[in-house]
Design a protein around this motif. Structure first.
Motif, PDB file in Angstrom:
ATOM      1  N   TRP A 196       0.824  -1.201   0.000  1.00  0.00           N
ATOM      2  CA  TRP A 196       0.000   0.000   0.000  1.00  0.00           C
ATOM      3  C   TRP A 196       0.862   1.256   0.000  1.00  0.00           C
ATOM      4  CZ3 TRP A 196      -0.811   3.203   4.550  1.00  0.00           C
ATOM      5  CH2 TRP A 196      -1.756   4.219   4.345  1.00  0.00           C
ATOM      6  N   TRP A 215      -6.329   8.780   1.680  1.00  0.00           N
ATOM      7  CA  TRP A 215      -5.829   8.390   2.998  1.00  0.00           C
ATOM      8  C   TRP A 215      -5.278   9.551   3.793  1.00  0.00           C
ATOM      9  CZ3 TRP A 215      -7.334   3.746   4.348  1.00  0.00           C
ATOM     10  CH2 TRP A 215      -7.669   2.841   3.335  1.00  0.00           C
ATOM     11  N   GLU A 260      -8.119  -0.056  -2.700  1.00  0.00           N
ATOM     12  CA  GLU A 260      -8.278  -1.469  -2.346  1.00  0.00           C
ATOM     13  C   GLU A 260      -7.070  -1.982  -1.569  1.00  0.00           C
ATOM     14  OE1 GLU A 260     -11.167  -3.254  -5.872  1.00  0.00           O
ATOM     15  OE2 GLU A 260      -9.016  -3.101  -6.251  1.00  0.00           O
ATOM     16  N   ILE A 263      -7.496  -0.791   1.990  1.00  0.00           N
ATOM     17  CA  ILE A 263      -8.555  -1.540   2.675  1.00  0.00           C
ATOM     18  C   ILE A 263      -8.055  -2.932   3.038  1.00  0.00           C
ATOM     19  CG2 ILE A 263     -10.820  -2.616   2.371  1.00  0.00           C
ATOM     20  CD1 ILE A 263     -11.586  -0.190   0.631  1.00  0.00           C
ATOM     21  N   GLU A 264      -7.414  -3.589   2.082  1.00  0.00           N
ATOM     22  CA  GLU A 264      -6.902  -4.935   2.325  1.00  0.00           C
ATOM     23  C   GLU A 264      -5.820  -4.922   3.411  1.00  0.00           C
ATOM     24  OE1 GLU A 264      -4.811  -8.690  -0.016  1.00  0.00           O
ATOM     25  OE2 GLU A 264      -5.211  -6.817  -1.075  1.00  0.00           O
ATOM     26  N   GLU A 268      -6.871   1.663   7.908  1.00  0.00           N
ATOM     27  CA  GLU A 268      -7.746   2.434   8.795  1.00  0.00           C
ATOM     28  C   GLU A 268      -7.649   1.923  10.234  1.00  0.00           C
ATOM     29  OE1 GLU A 268     -10.784   5.320   9.724  1.00  0.00           O
ATOM     30  OE2 GLU A 268      -9.142   5.115   8.292  1.00  0.00           O
ATOM     31  N   SER A 287     -14.133   2.912   7.727  1.00  0.00           N
ATOM     32  CA  SER A 287     -14.097   1.701   6.899  1.00  0.00           C
ATOM     33  C   SER A 287     -15.300   1.610   5.956  1.00  0.00           C
ATOM     34  CB  SER A 287     -14.037   0.454   7.785  1.00  0.00           C
ATOM     35  OG  SER A 287     -12.853   0.448   8.551  1.00  0.00           O
ATOM     36  N   GLU A 288     -16.495   1.919   6.464  1.00  0.00           N
ATOM     37  CA  GLU A 288     -17.693   1.802   5.630  1.00  0.00           C
ATOM     38  C   GLU A 288     -17.676   2.821   4.497  1.00  0.00           C
ATOM     39  OE1 GLU A 288     -21.256   1.917   7.890  1.00  0.00           O
ATOM     40  OE2 GLU A 288     -20.783   0.114   9.058  1.00  0.00           O
ATOM     41  N   LEU A 290     -14.999   4.045   3.048  1.00  0.00           N
ATOM     42  CA  LEU A 290     -13.985   3.623   2.082  1.00  0.00           C
ATOM     43  C   LEU A 290     -14.487   2.453   1.239  1.00  0.00           C
ATOM     44  CD1 LEU A 290     -10.882   3.903   4.446  1.00  0.00           C
ATOM     45  CD2 LEU A 290     -11.545   5.492   2.620  1.00  0.00           C
ATOM     46  N   GLU A 291     -15.202   1.533   1.862  1.00  0.00           N
ATOM     47  CA  GLU A 291     -15.774   0.417   1.104  1.00  0.00           C
ATOM     48  C   GLU A 291     -16.808   0.936   0.090  1.00  0.00           C
ATOM     49  OE1 GLU A 291     -15.025  -2.646   0.966  1.00  0.00           O
ATOM     50  OE2 GLU A 291     -13.942  -3.196   2.813  1.00  0.00           O
ATOM     51  N   ALA A 294     -15.018   2.453  -2.811  1.00  0.00           N
ATOM     52  CA  ALA A 294     -14.469   1.424  -3.700  1.00  0.00           C
ATOM     53  C   ALA A 294     -15.565   0.847  -4.602  1.00  0.00           C
ATOM     54  CB  ALA A 294     -13.825   0.297  -2.858  1.00  0.00           C
TER      55      ALA A 294
END
Length: 303
Positions: A196, A215, A260, A263-264, A268, A287-288, A290-291, A294
């Motif tokens: 990342w 970020w 991605e 997130i992976e 966060e 997190s929500e 960012l998802e 994506a």
């Protein structure tokens, strides 16, 4: 007889006057804390009014945690109450810190439902010395950030990053440190975070890669939160307008790849844990958002 005089006390009368047991007074006497002022013709210990006051002082010092040897040193003038108290304050502070760590570990065990092996690991991580904690973080930084092709100024900033648990941490800080230490010790997490970082770190003489602003700028997350709060779907027109406003004509494939990867990697979670260890305000979990972002980027470029 001397032990019948009203101004002279046998050890039994001293016990009744002070409320202590004869056994305790005899022990204190043998150790020199409350010596008799005289002996009767039969060899029994005798005490006086000054002995009563001395017993009260010994009892007070003992209740404050002083050992009998320390009490004797104070009473003999070899040290002062203040000097002994100062040493005890330091010892109590250390004990309080240790108890806080124990409480934090046990609270984490309750929350996680940890096994005996996990409990032992958490306790070991929580009780690392400051030097050992620094070594954990330094090894993590070297593996994740070391060797990146970046501007010298940015490299110096990365090297200066500190994640330190204070000398007197709160239970939440200890809990966060345990979780962070477990996280940064995971080789998989280190590898994912390194990938990342490679996607988000500007090379010398170049600007930030596409997606890096996600970020480093919290307003991106807030903008997504506002759109989500209005019920917008990630594949709808409001999402498309948001992407245009955030990224313009940037390479959205690269933006999605960066997003991605973060997130992976769990970037966060890492960010929030670092803030908690430092005792800083940790902005809400994004997190929500960012998802959702994506999913919006995938919908905009289904290929």
């Amino acid at each position: 007889m001397d032990d019948e005089r009203p101004d002279v006390l046998t050890i039994g009368r001293l016990a009744r006057r002070t409320g202590l047991s004869v056994r305790t007074l005899r022990f204190w006497s043998d150790e020199g804390a409350v010596p008799p002022v005289a002996r009767s013709a039969s060899g029994y210990r005798l005490y006086d009014a000054g002995s009563v006051a001395r017993v009260e002082l010994v009892r007070t010092l003992r209740e404050l945690g002083l050992g009998l040897d320390e009490v004797c040193r104070v009473l003999s003038g070899r040290t002062t109450v203040a000097e002994v108290a100062d040493a005890h304050v330091a010892a109590l502070d250390a004990q309080i810190r240790s108890l806080k760590v124990s409480r934090a570990v046990l609270s984490t065990v309750v929350t996680r439902g940890s096994t005996a092996e996990e409990t032992a690991l958490m306790n070991r991580l929580a009780r690392l010395s400051a030097a050992e904690r620094k070594q954990v973080i330094d090894e993590f930084k070297e593996e994740v950030f070391g060797g990146l092709d970046v501007e010298p100024r940015l490299r110096d900033r990365v090297r200066a990053i500190t994640i330190e648990l204070p000398d007197d941490p709160t239970p939440d800080q200890v809990d966060a440190w345990i979780e962070l230490a477990e996280l940064v010790g995971d080789p998989g997490f280190r590898a994912r975070l390194r990938s990342w970082m490679e996607l988000n770190t500007p090379a010398p003489g170049q600007g930030p890669p596409p997606g890096a602003s996600i970020w480093w700028a919290r307003q991106v997350v807030q903008t997504v939160a506002d759109v989500r709060g209005r019920g917008a779907a990630p594949d709808g027109p409001a999402a498309a307008a948001l992407l245009s406003g955030l990224f313009g004509d940037a390479d959205r494939v690269a933006v999605l790849r960066s997003l991605e990867a973060g997130i992976e990697a769990g970037a966060e979670r890492y960010r929030r844990l670092v803030a908690r260890v430092r005792g800083q305000y940790a902005s809400p979990d994004a997190s929500e958002e960012l998802e959702w972002l994506a999913r919006a980027l995938r919908a905009a470029d289904p290929a």
